[in-house]
Design an enzyme around this catalytic site. Sequence first.
Site, PDB file in Angstrom:
ATOM      1  N   GLU A   1       7.083  -9.542  21.476  1.00  4.11           N
ATOM      2  CA  GLU A   1       5.640  -9.468  21.683  1.00  4.11           C
ATOM      3  C   GLU A   1       5.338  -8.561  22.884  1.00  4.11           C
ATOM      4  OE1 GLU A   1       4.002 -13.327  21.973  1.00  4.11           O
ATOM      5  OE2 GLU A   1       1.940 -12.598  22.020  1.00  4.11           O
TER       6      GLU A   1
ATOM      7  N   ARG B   1      21.752 -20.780  18.964  1.00  5.82           N
ATOM      8  CA  ARG B   1      21.694 -21.888  18.004  1.00  5.82           C
ATOM      9  C   ARG B   1      22.244 -21.489  16.636  1.00  5.82           C
ATOM     10  NH1 ARG B   1      17.233 -22.300  21.383  1.00  5.82           N
ATOM     11  NH2 ARG B   1      16.035 -20.950  20.020  1.00  5.82           N
TER      12      ARG B   1
END
Length: 176
Positions: free
Chosen positions: A98, A61
Site C-alpha cells: 500500500e 506462516r
Amino acid sequence: MSFDSLKKKIRDVRDYPKPGIVFRDITTLLKDRGAFREVLNILVERYRDRPIDLIAGIEARGFIFGGALASDLNVGFVPMRKPGKLPAPTMTETYALEYGEDKIQMHVDAVAPGQKVLLIDDLIATGGTLAAAARLVEKAKGEVFGIGCVIELAFLNGREKLKPYDVFSVLTYDSE
Ligand code: AMP
C-alpha cells in the site's frame, strides 16, 4: 468440523498492525490439534496424487502449513524468505505494498527447470506476495502448479492479480 467452526478458531485482531486492519490470527487455530489437522486434511484432499514436485512456502506462516503439507504429500519443501535470510545465492522479486514496496527471495538452486511447484501461504489479501513468489518460480524456469492458502480475503480481489494460476483457499471472507 464445519467451515464456520474453523473460522471460529481464527482470532480477529482489530487495528493490527495498523488502524483499520483486521488481522486474521491463525495461532489460535494452530494450537488446536483438531482444527490444524482439519485444515491440512482439506489441503491434502485438494492436492493428493497431483503431479507436484515441490511446495514453496512463504515466510513465515506459509512455512507452517506448507511444511506440514509437504510432509503429508511426501514432496520437498522450498522456503521463500524476506531479504537477507537465505544463506546461499538468491534471486529476488519486488512487489508493491500500500505504501512502498517489499521483496521476497528464493535460493537460485531451489527449483530445477520444469519442476512443478505448489505455492502455499496462510492468507491471500491483495495477492501481491504470492504473485511475486510465482514470478520467482518462473524465473527459475519452474512451473507454478497452483496456489493454496488457508484464508482468502475475497473482497480484496487477490484472485485477479493471481490469474491465470489455479487458486484454492480453505476459508473465504467476503468482508472485513
Ligand atoms: P498480500 O500480498 O496483500 O496478498 O498479503 C499477504 C501476506 O500478508 C500474507 O503473507 C499474510 O500473512 C499477510 N496479511 C495481509 N493481510 C493480512 C490480514 N488481514 N491478516 C493476517 N495476515 C495478513
